[in-house]
Each structure stands twice: as C-alpha cells, then as structure tokens.
Write a protein that holds these residues in place. Structure first.
Motif, PDB file in Angstrom:
ATOM      1  N   PHE A 187       0.711  -1.146   0.104  1.00  0.00           N
ATOM      2  CA  PHE A 187      -0.073  -0.060  -0.127  1.00  0.00           C
ATOM      3  C   PHE A 187       0.994   1.463   0.100  1.00  0.00           C
ATOM      4  O   PHE A 187       1.998   1.357   0.562  1.00  0.00           O
ATOM      5  N   HIS A 230      -4.073   7.385  -2.625  1.00  0.00           N
ATOM      6  CA  HIS A 230      -3.422   5.977  -2.424  1.00  0.00           C
ATOM      7  C   HIS A 230      -3.586   5.226  -3.226  1.00  0.00           C
ATOM      8  O   HIS A 230      -4.283   5.192  -4.265  1.00  0.00           O
ATOM      9  N   SER A 231      -2.754   4.002  -3.012  1.00  0.00           N
ATOM     10  CA  SER A 231      -2.729   2.972  -4.146  1.00  0.00           C
ATOM     11  C   SER A 231      -3.786   2.468  -4.595  1.00  0.00           C
ATOM     12  O   SER A 231      -4.087   1.997  -5.603  1.00  0.00           O
ATOM     13  N   HIS A 232      -4.951   2.257  -3.841  1.00  0.00           N
ATOM     14  CA  HIS A 232      -6.196   1.512  -4.100  1.00  0.00           C
ATOM     15  C   HIS A 232      -7.053   2.628  -4.848  1.00  0.00           C
ATOM     16  O   HIS A 232      -8.277   1.947  -5.400  1.00  0.00           O
TER      17      HIS A 232
END
Length: 196
Positions: free
Chosen positions: A104, A128-130
């Motif tokens: 993450f 963020h990565s998601h």
C-alpha cells in the motif's frame, strides 16, 4: 562593584541564546545523516532505527512524530521537481510513473512546516494506491493544479508558497534493501506557473 557580575550575566545570556539558536537551527536544517536521493525524492531509511544518528533522534523527538519501523515502510519526501526547482502552489505539476513495490502507498502534500497542505472545499489533496486510476501498463498520472482535470487530480491553492510531496510506502520489501538508490520513483514534472 556590579560591573563584573553584570558582564558575566550578559556573557551567559548571549551564550545560552546562541546555543539554543544553533540547536534549533541544526534540527531544522537536517533530519539526520544517511539520506538517500532518487531523482527528486529523498528518504532517511535509518532515521527510525536504533542505528539513527543523534541529529535524527533529536529531530524525531522535537517533531513528536512516530516513524515507521524498518519492516513497516519507508517515507520519501520531495521538495523539488525533477528539474530541481522548488515545488510551489502557483505552479502545475504532473506526478506519475511507477512506485517501488509496496502492499500500500499514499501520496499527500504538506507545507514547508510539515503541516497538512490546506485546500478549501471538498477537493482531493491526497491519493493512495487503491484509489488511483492507472493505464494499461499499470502506470499512474496525478495532476496537481488549481483547476480540476479528468483522471487523478490533487488540488493546490495557487499561492506561491513552497510545499512538499510525501510518498509513504507501507509493507515494502525495499525498506530493508541495501540497493535503495536503484529504485524507480514517480517523476515530478512542472507544467507551468501562474507568474511565468
């Protein structure tokens, strides 16, 4: 009669003030030794370990921050774009490419005093990565600008003050790597400025 004690008192006050000023200046000037630089990004991989130098320990204590342990992650800071120019709120930027492998990651902005970058309204100021959208090759692009744009966009306020980008990698194998300088980091490209 009071001349000698007064002179001693003045010398002690000057010495105490000078020592205090130099200590505060040293803590603001550096986070400690052992930094690595990859493009515009800088990190201090040992600042949170028992092997940290005294400046890193003092900086950590003064800031009152709980840092990530070596196995938890690594924090990268960018004060400049890839051309070496300071990041300013009255300029537009594109941040994109790849991040090092991590379970993450998050990207946010702070001001020069490490306070969260204040943006009026419900505008995005972090990713963020998601939640970031990517292209077919798995690369991402985030635009930092005053005006909204399609895709990934982070709002900046248009003021000419300096800001920083903070990229935090969580649960990453790179945190304990000895070859950190070989990592591929996101590029930071300046598109233009309002005062140019």
């Amino acid at each position: 009669m009071f001349r000698v004690p007064l002179s001693i008192a003045i010398v002690l006050v000057i010495a105490f003030a000078g020592a205090t000023f130099s200590a505060v200046y040293a803590l603001k000037a550096t986070v400690g030794f052992g930094s690595i630089e990859i493009g515009a990004w800088k990190a201090w991989p040992v600042a949170h370990t028992k092997n940290a130098d005294p400046y890193a320990k003092a900086h950590r204590a003064r800031a009152g921050k709980v840092l990530l342990a070596g196995a938890e992650g690594l924090v990268f800071v960018a004060d400049n774009d890839d051309s070496g120019q300071r990041l300013r709120g009255n300029c537009s930027y594109v941040v994109g490419g790849k991040t090092p492998p991590a379970r993450f990651w998050s990207l946010h902005m702070t001001d020069a005093e490490d306070r969260l970058y204040a943006v009026d309204g419900p505008f995005p100021y972090a990713f963020h990565s998601h939640e970031v959208t990517r292209d077919g090759d798995g690369l991402f692009t985030i635009v930092l600008d005053r005006t909204p744009s399609a895709g990934n966009w982070m709002a900046i306020d248009g003021a000419p003050q300096h800001f920083r980008l903070i990229l935090t990698l969580f649960d990453t194998p790179t945190a304990g790597s000895t070859r950190l300088e070989e990592l591929e980091m996101p590029k930071i490209e300046r598109l233009g400025c309002d005062d140019a």
